[in-house]
Motif scaffolding. Structure first.
Motif, mmCIF file in Angstrom:
data_model
loop_
_atom_site.group_PDB
_atom_site.id
_atom_site.type_symbol
_atom_site.label_atom_id
_atom_site.label_comp_id
_atom_site.label_asym_id
_atom_site.label_seq_id
_atom_site.Cartn_x
_atom_site.Cartn_y
_atom_site.Cartn_z
ATOM 1 N N HIS A 133 -8.760 11.382 2.031
ATOM 2 C CA HIS A 133 -8.023 11.384 0.766
ATOM 3 C C HIS A 133 -8.966 11.929 -0.310
ATOM 4 O O HIS A 133 -10.025 11.362 -0.556
ATOM 5 N N GLU A 136 -10.812 9.796 -3.039
ATOM 6 C CA GLU A 136 -11.595 8.617 -2.660
ATOM 7 C C GLU A 136 -13.034 9.058 -2.406
ATOM 8 O O GLU A 136 -13.288 9.821 -1.483
ATOM 9 N N ARG A 195 -5.199 13.839 -3.710
ATOM 10 C CA ARG A 195 -5.247 12.840 -2.641
ATOM 11 C C ARG A 195 -4.881 13.454 -1.282
ATOM 12 O O ARG A 195 -5.536 13.243 -0.284
ATOM 13 N N HIS A 217 -12.602 4.656 3.561
ATOM 14 C CA HIS A 217 -11.653 4.943 2.477
ATOM 15 C C HIS A 217 -12.069 4.190 1.220
ATOM 16 O O HIS A 217 -12.830 3.223 1.287
ATOM 17 N N SER A 269 -9.725 2.971 -1.322
ATOM 18 C CA SER A 269 -8.551 2.495 -2.035
ATOM 19 C C SER A 269 -7.809 3.674 -2.651
ATOM 20 O O SER A 269 -7.518 4.658 -1.969
ATOM 21 N N GLU A 288 -11.995 -0.068 3.766
ATOM 22 C CA GLU A 288 -11.478 0.187 2.415
ATOM 23 C C GLU A 288 -12.442 -0.488 1.467
ATOM 24 O O GLU A 288 -12.780 -1.668 1.651
HETATM 25 ZN ZN LIG Z 1 -7.700 6.586 1.899
#
Ligand SMILES: [Zn+2]
Lengths: 314, 320
Positions: free
Chosen positions: A41, A44, A85, A128, A130, A190
């Motif tokens: 993403h 991130e 993203r 990741h 968030s 995360e």
């Molecule tokens: Zn992610």
């Protein structure tokens, strides 16, 4: 640098997914491999610091390395470059297209090459951060179908919290699901918040990765003591969600990873136009707040906090 | 006609978002038609508007059968449409990936849930939908094959093509899929366009819905039955991909019949104008889908061709 995948873009640009491979000084040819991946993403960024710091610590003590470390800092380089993203121009969440396909469209092809490259690792850690809305305590999320194998590994990783959640069909197209499905154990971390680096969390996870490598016989260097993770299973209904009951601006009144009693003050949703408090938010249970809204503007329904219900130790 | 607000969501500084439904007739919840769920689905919205205009006349003429009611919801996402964003303004989530929704969940789950609660008990559901790849389609009915779907019902639209496909993991959160889970027979109707208007194909969409309403006995309105639809499996269409990135220059149109070996597009070098690749039709077929982006990436799908001419191919092969 190794090219994991490469595709020509329409106008004089090559898209390359890069990885760095660090090998022991005297390889035996039978080393285990760990893959550290991030940047699926594009918004991130917590994983960027982790990749840097892990590289630095290993390269400072090359004699301690007994396994192969593959670092993939940017699975979605176009997204990272453009603060997008998903994959720019494709309107696709890159974590919904795995395992991809060799002859598919560009995104599918890249997904396929990534899976092929990571396949066979003793462990893959998919980091990741968030999203831009929520601050997360370092945590590992595990599909209940894989909990027997993954929870013991996750406990080595120095995360505060391990969340075993129920299976959802829509998650079958994630990188982690695809790799676990073909027998490459993959942990999804995360942590932190989108578009920022939280250095303390980054250092915590690097400690965790080195500790895990030590447990797997891939690292002989010093490791910092790791914390004991709280493990939560969905069937216990332990995670409480707080969503905004009205649109407004969220002003927090509690700290992240703080212990709360039922009824404790979490924050307000206010209307700057009138000075009114639209929603005075309190904790629905005794527990620990592990997700807290970071982005002030809320719609009705926006997630404000997640609280892990605990009646012990409080 | 009864205009009702099916769902409302308050905003901090913008107007409340209202999901408006137009009900025609009284009685059994017979059919629900949904237009745009995404901010760029202008054609889908426009088609619903034309449908509302037509149904008003049909109702006025007393042609809606007793005990039948029709609901038309032109848009469930005006907040995104008004700012030209495909997905939800703040968190970029897709309402059409949030069904069946959840009243206590996140914003778009609430919208999906609030709307779905009002429309999950119709006998038939029709959605004017858009594809994840940007491009132009031949008007068709698309259906996910579940226990609840029937090709016979899809034929009642009288469109030239019915495309059937198997649901994939990411389909399980769409309106169409959840309608079917709740027992509604659901169909997606595609016209030519999404972000651009195409009045002719919008009229084809309206006509197809009227045909369906007539064939299912919801309206008493006799009309030309349309096509005896060909059923195509989505996986059996020919996906024509480009082997190289560059500027896409199409040499055919959606709906054209193309022959085996015909050059149907060129990929042009953006700096030097020379042809990097000639794209040929691998078989006889109709151009069913055509990409409408000018810059294309390697392996991007430029066209989808139907396999209508299987018979010709078989005959040719037997001659060889
Ligand atoms: Zn992610």
């Amino acid at each position: 640098m190794i090219k994991v995948a490469s595709v020509n873009l329409p106008i004089d640009e090559e898209l390359v997914i890069k990885k760095e491979r660090i090998v022991p000084l005297n390889p035996t040819g039978n080393e285990k491999r760990i893959s550290i991946v991030t940047g699926t993403h594009g918004d991130e960024l917590e994983g960027q610091y982790i990749c840097y710091e892990l590289n630095r610590r290993i390269k400072n003590n090359p004699e301690c390395l007994k396994g192969i470390v593959d670092i993939y800092p940017a699975l979605n380089p176009l997204g990272i470059d453009s603060i997008t993203r998903g994959i720019p121009a494709f309107d696709l969440d890159m974590n919904r297209i795995f395992p991809g396909s060799e002859n598919g469209i560009m995104a599918d092809y890249l997904a396929h090459k990534i899976v092929e490259d990571i396949k066979g690792s003793a462990l893959c850690v998919d980091i990741h951060a968030s999203n831009i809305f929520l601050m997360e305590i370092p945590q590992i999320r595990i599909n209940e179908l894989t909990k027997d194998e993954l929870v013991p590994l996750a406990k080595m990783m120095n995360v505060n919290f391990i969340w075993v959640h129920s299976a959802a069909t829509v998650l079958e197209s994630t990188l982690a699901y695809s790799l676990n499905d073909i027998g490459t154990p993959t942990l999804v971390v995360e942590m932190g918040v989108g578009m920022r680096i939280t250095k303390s969390y980054g250092n915590q996870l690097v400690d965790g990765i080195l500790n895990t490598m030590k447990e797997l016989g891939m690292w002989t260097g010093e490791v910092n003591k790791v914390c004991e993770s709280i493990v939560s299973y969905d069937e216990d209904f332990e995670v409480n969600f707080i969503n905004a009951s009205s649109a407004g601006v969220f002003i927090p009144a509690t700290k992240h990873w703080g212990k709360l009693k039922k009824g404790d003050y979490v924050g307000d949703i206010v209307d700057p136009l009138t000075g009114e408090i639209l929603d005075k938010i309190t904790s629905p249970c005794d527990g620990i707040l592990f997700t807290l809204r970071e982005y002030p503007i809320c719609d009705e329904g926006s997630l404000i906090a997640r609280i892990l219900e605990r009646d012990d130790e409080i | 006609m009864k205009k009702t607000i099916l769902y409302e969501m308050k905003n901090l500084y913008r107007d409340d978002m209202r999901v408006t439904g137009y009900q025609f007739g009284e009685g059994e919840k017979s059919v629900c038609v949904v237009g745009s769920t995404r901010g760029n689905e202008i054609q889908q919205l426009f088609t619903c508007g034309l449908l509302v205009k037509t149904l008003k006349k049909i109702e006025k003429a007393g042609l809606i059968n007793d005990g039948k009611s029709i609901m038309v919801i032109p848009s469930i996402n005006t907040s995104s449409m008004n700012i030209e964003k495909r997905f939800w303004p703040t968190d970029n989530t897709d309402i059409n990936r949030m069904f069946p929704g959840y009243a206590l969940g996140e914003t778009t789950q609430r919208i999906a849930g609030g709307v779905f609660e009002k429309i999950n008990d119709y006998k038939y559901g029709i959605q004017f939908a858009s594809f994840f790849m940007s491009g132009r389609f031949l008007p068709h009915v698309r259906m996910m094959m579940t226990e609840n779907t029937s090709i016979e019902d899809a034929k009642k639209f009288g469109l030239q093509y019915i495309v059937k496909r198997n649901p994939r993991p990411f389909d399980t959160t769409t309106l169409n899929y959840n309608w079917q889970v709740w027992g509604t027979k659901a169909f997606s109707v595609y016209t030519h366009e999404t972000a651009n208007l195409d009045e002719n194909s919008a009229m084809i969409g309206v006509y197809a819905v009227l045909n369906f309403l007539s064939q299912t006995g919801i309206i008493n309105y006799s009309m030309h039955r349309g096509y005896n639809s060909s059923v195509i499996n989505a996986d059996e269409m020919y996906d024509i991909q480009t082997p190289i990135a560059g500027i896409f220059q199409p040499l055919c149109e959606v709906g054209d019949s193309v022959s085996k070996g015909q050059v149907i597009s060129k990929i042009i070098d953006p700096y030097e104008g020379k042809t990097l690749a000639e794209i040929k039709a691998p078989e006889y077929g109709n151009v069913f889908f055509m990409n409408n982006k000018q810059l294309v990436y390697t392996n991007q799908i430029l066209f989808k061709l139907t396999d209508d001419y299987t018979i010709i191919r078989k005959a040719e092969n037997s001659e060889q």
